[in-house]
Design an enzyme around this catalytic site. Structure first.
Site, PDB file in Angstrom:
ATOM      1  N   ALA A 670       0.659  -1.129   0.233  1.00  0.00           N
ATOM      2  CA  ALA A 670       0.223  -0.397  -0.010  1.00  0.00           C
ATOM      3  C   ALA A 670       1.062   1.369   0.076  1.00  0.00           C
ATOM      4  CB  ALA A 670      -0.963  -0.119   0.991  1.00  0.00           C
ATOM      5  N   HIS A 671       2.887   1.272   0.049  1.00  0.00           N
ATOM      6  CA  HIS A 671       2.873   2.394   0.108  1.00  0.00           C
ATOM      7  C   HIS A 671       4.361   2.365  -1.277  1.00  0.00           C
ATOM      8  CE1 HIS A 671       2.407   1.751   4.340  1.00  0.00           C
ATOM      9  NE2 HIS A 671       0.990   2.837   4.017  1.00  0.00           N
ATOM     10  N   GLN A 672       4.064   2.947  -2.331  1.00  0.00           N
ATOM     11  CA  GLN A 672       4.749   3.429  -2.820  1.00  0.00           C
ATOM     12  C   GLN A 672       6.008   4.211  -2.527  1.00  0.00           C
ATOM     13  OE1 GLN A 672       0.843   2.978  -4.314  1.00  0.00           O
ATOM     14  NE2 GLN A 672       1.308   1.365  -3.802  1.00  0.00           N
TER      15      GLN A 672
END
Length: 745
Positions: A670-672
């Site tokens: 969910a974190h790029q």
């Protein structure tokens, strides 16, 4: 003719529904094979005396009277016995994908957003399964897949799971996840069976700021001072800083490819919410299928769909960025001032006033019982409000999240000359050559009317261009603009996640309360260099958690899913050391992801999974389900505590030995971060320490893509603080040029 943004008309958002998936790319035969797979994943369950001997329906699993009675008894115990009728239980058990038109609609929307190459692969697979299945099933079967009995189909799916071919293992993971996701999003019986209210019990209509969005009825060239691509956390902070610095003397145009939804429409339905608010309908897979990515794709970006968790950049990460990458700024007072600025703007507080729901209480209390020391509550960006909303990953109906939509943009509009457009797909940054230098002069793209209609080409002339399209899209915009820096798209970090679910005897009502309000950090620095796992609670909306619950058979999954109101799920989230990259799809020009969780990072994930199991055991969980296909859950027996402890320890040893090797294990991001890395020298990154793109003047990147490495914490606050620093530099650069508005035509 050149015009100003005021020449465009204004509209309000429309009601929310599933998007049109477009033309089918599967033949009728291929679709039947796919539905045969889906029916295997969540089949209809009936008693043998209900069997129609004149029918050969292979989408039904027939149970003996005793088996069916046991299943219905379990469901009564797992749901709410005083509220659930046997008719509803029977309807849930007998529901299957091929009898549910909504399932087909949801599935088609998800499939429509696959990259062309993956569509071709799926067509090829389904063609083989419909004509010569034995060549793919690695069996002697000559019967087409949909005609096989469910027991045979289940064995075939598991043969893919254990195959020596990575492509077949990825196929098992992708198709079972897709089947579970589509079932949960479309089921007519799951929500009432679980007692899950699709609308929060205390819901009342509240409206967002009354945004107006530009319309472009015909091809047009418009003029502004600063154009910002994207509307997420970075864009919100930059827009706000510009408005507060220059007021109405500076024209700012914010262009977003997604759409705005008013708070009165939130939370969006789970049937359509993922499709409307997330990139590719919430299902973006890496090329090898080893990790799935969720990224906001709506007005406000990740700030609209995130979980409110607010954590500042940790000291060891700041030191790494300063010492390893030469970016001294990150250890300065100025950076701390940027962190404090965004922190105070959003009213993050210290998190101590939060009321923890069952899942977050278990994480902290179980960690204490298990002997883990780094336990804390997680502040929220909700203006000091407790924000007991478990739904706001599909939009914050209370309007309390002080992200771009409910905080940064409204203030900017009140103080500056800010315009917005939704449905605008930026194709490229335009450049001019001035004194031998490449200078950004605007953007070109296509605007599509929200209510449908022909796309319209739009050119925007601007003095400065800010790219804030997020880690997936910012490098694509730069690539499409003709920039040749080989670092563009490289250094992709994803904070890979593994899951552990747990079932409790008590009715935990997991959808209630704040989403992520606690964290355990004992394992965040396993290598002494800041790489390791944090342990956090998950967003517990069914469509977010149930697709990752392990699948052993259709019957077992349905019975486990029905325990939803007694279930909590947790994540082991890793600050990854090793990277992947983003590149352009050859057909669509959109982002493709090349990333496989490395052996090093997977080992850290597994440490977190084991620790979560210990926490859940200490917290009294009846069942512990590591989301590792092929691994059995721990079921707490009644009776002697010492024997139970010994049984659990033996199970833990098997868990460690089982491992979490991709592609069959569910990894999610969910974190790029990182694909336009900030660097001290042009050869090492994409932007300089003030966010200016190397090799181009007047062009900036301000989002999480500029991170030197993974942040190790939920990246919102870090991205906003860096964006504020970049915005301050942008303001200084603008003061060096004539900021007098151009004539409005």
């Amino acid at each position: 003719m050149s015009s100003s943004p005021e020449d465009a008309s204004l509209t309000a958002p429309k009601p929310v529904s599933l998007p049109d998936p477009g033309p089918d790319f599967l033949s009728e035969t291929q679709w039947q094979v796919l539905m045969g797979i889906m029916d295997t994943i969540t089949p209809a369950l009936k008693t043998k005396d209900q069997k129609d001997t004149t029918s050969h329906d292979t989408s039904i699993e027939y149970l003996s009277i005793s088996q069916y009675s046991k299943a219905t008894t379990q469901l009564r115990q797992s749901t709410s016995p005083n509220e659930i009728s046997f008719d509803l239980i029977n309807a849930y058990l007998s529901e299957n994908p091929s009898s549910n038109p909504t399932f087909s609609s949801v599935l088609k929307v998800v499939l429509a957003q696959l990259p062309p190459s993956k569509k071709r692969e799926l067509r090829y697979l389904l063609a083989i399964l419909s004509t010569r299945p034995g060549s793919l099933l690695l069996t002697s079967h000559s019967t087409p897949f949909p005609s096989l009995p469910l027991s045979s189909r289940t064995k075939i799916l598991h043969s893919w799971r254990t195959s020596s071919l990575g492509s077949l293992r990825a196929l098992f993971k992708s198709l079972t996840t897709l089947g579970k996701l589509s079932f949960i999003r479309s089921s007519a019986t799951f929500f009432p069976l679980a007692g899950f209210p699709t609308t929060p019990s205390d819901w009342k209509p509240t409206s967002s700021y009354p945004y107006q969005f530009l319309q472009f009825p015909q091809p047009i060239e418009i003029d502004t001072d600063v154009v910002i691509l994207g509307s997420g956390c970075g864009a919100g902070v930059v827009t706000n800083r510009l408005a507060n610095t220059f007021g109405p003397s500076l024209r700012v145009l914010v262009l977003e490819k997604g759409h705005h939804f008013d708070s009165s429409q939130f939370p969006l339905p789970q049937t359509s919410g993922l499709s409307q608010m997330f990139e590719s309908g919430g299902v973006v897979e890496s090329d090898d299928g080893s990790i799935s990515i969720t990224a906001g794709s709506c007005f406000g970006g990740g700030g609209t769909v995130n979980w409110s968790a607010s954590l500042q950049t940790q000291d060891f990460v700041r030191k790494d960025w300063s010492e390893t990458y030469g970016l001294d700024f990150f250890e300065t007072k100025k950076y701390q001032e940027c962190l404090d600025y965004v922190w105070e703007k959003m009213g993050c507080g210290d998190g101590e006033n939060l009321e923890l729901n069952h899942g977050n209480k278990i994480l902290l209390e179980g960690a204490e019982k298990a002997g883990f020391e780094k336990r804390k509550r997680v502040p929220q960006n909700t203006g000091g409000e407790k924000h007991d909303c478990g739904y706001c990953c599909l939009g914050c109906w209370k309007g309390e999240k002080k992200g771009p939509v409910n905080g940064w943009f409204p203030e900017a509009v009140e103080r500056g000359d800010i315009k917005f457009a939704e449905g605008f797909m930026a194709e490229r940054v335009a450049f001019e050559m001035r004194d031998g230098c490449k200078v950004a002069s605007g953007v070109e793209g296509v605007w599509t009317p929200r209510e449908g209609g022909e796309p319209v080409r739009v050119k925007v002339k601007a003095k400065k261009v800010v790219v804030s399209c997020g880690t997936l899209w910012s490098p694509i915009v730069l690539m499409n603009s003709g920039l040749k820096n080989p670092q563009i798209g490289k250094n992709l970090y994803l904070h890979p996640v593994n899951f552990v679910a747990a079932v409790f005897d008590e009715d935990v009502r997991p959808w209630e309360g704040g989403i992520l309000t606690s964290v355990v950090g004992d394992f965040e620095n396993l290598d002494g260099k800041g790489h390791g796992a944090k342990l956090e609670a998950m967003a517990m909306l069914p469509s977010h958690v149930m697709p990752f619950i392990p699948w052993a058979s259709g019957k077992d999954y349905k019975l486990l899913a029905a325990k939803y109101r007694h279930l909590n799920s947790y994540i082991s989230i890793v600050r990854d050391r090793d990277t992947g990259y983003i590149y352009r799809d050859a057909t669509t020009g959109g982002p493709r992801v090349s990333y496989t969780p490395s052996e090093f990072d997977r080992a850290n994930n597994l440490v977190g999974v084991v620790a979560l199991a210990k926490i859940l055991f200490a917290g009294g969980a009846r069942e512990i389900h590591p989301c590792l296909p092929g691994f059995e859950p721990f079921i707490r027996p009644d009776g002697d505590a010492d024997k139970t402890e010994k049984k659990f320890k033996k199970w833990l040893e098997r868990l460690k030995a089982h491992g979490n090797k991709p592609p069959v294990t569910s990894f999610v991001s969910a974190h790029q971060m990182g694909t336009c890395r900030m660097s001290l020298k042009a050869k090492d990154g994409v932007v300089d320490p003030r966010g200016r793109v190397w090799g181009a003047e007047g062009l900036y990147v301000a989002d999480a893509s500029v991170f030197p490495t993974a942040s190790g914490v939920n990246p919102m606050v870090t991205a906003m603080a860096i964006a504020d620093w970049i915005a301050q530099g942008l303001c200084e650069d603008l003061k060096e040029v004539d900021t007098k508005p151009a004539a409005r035509l």
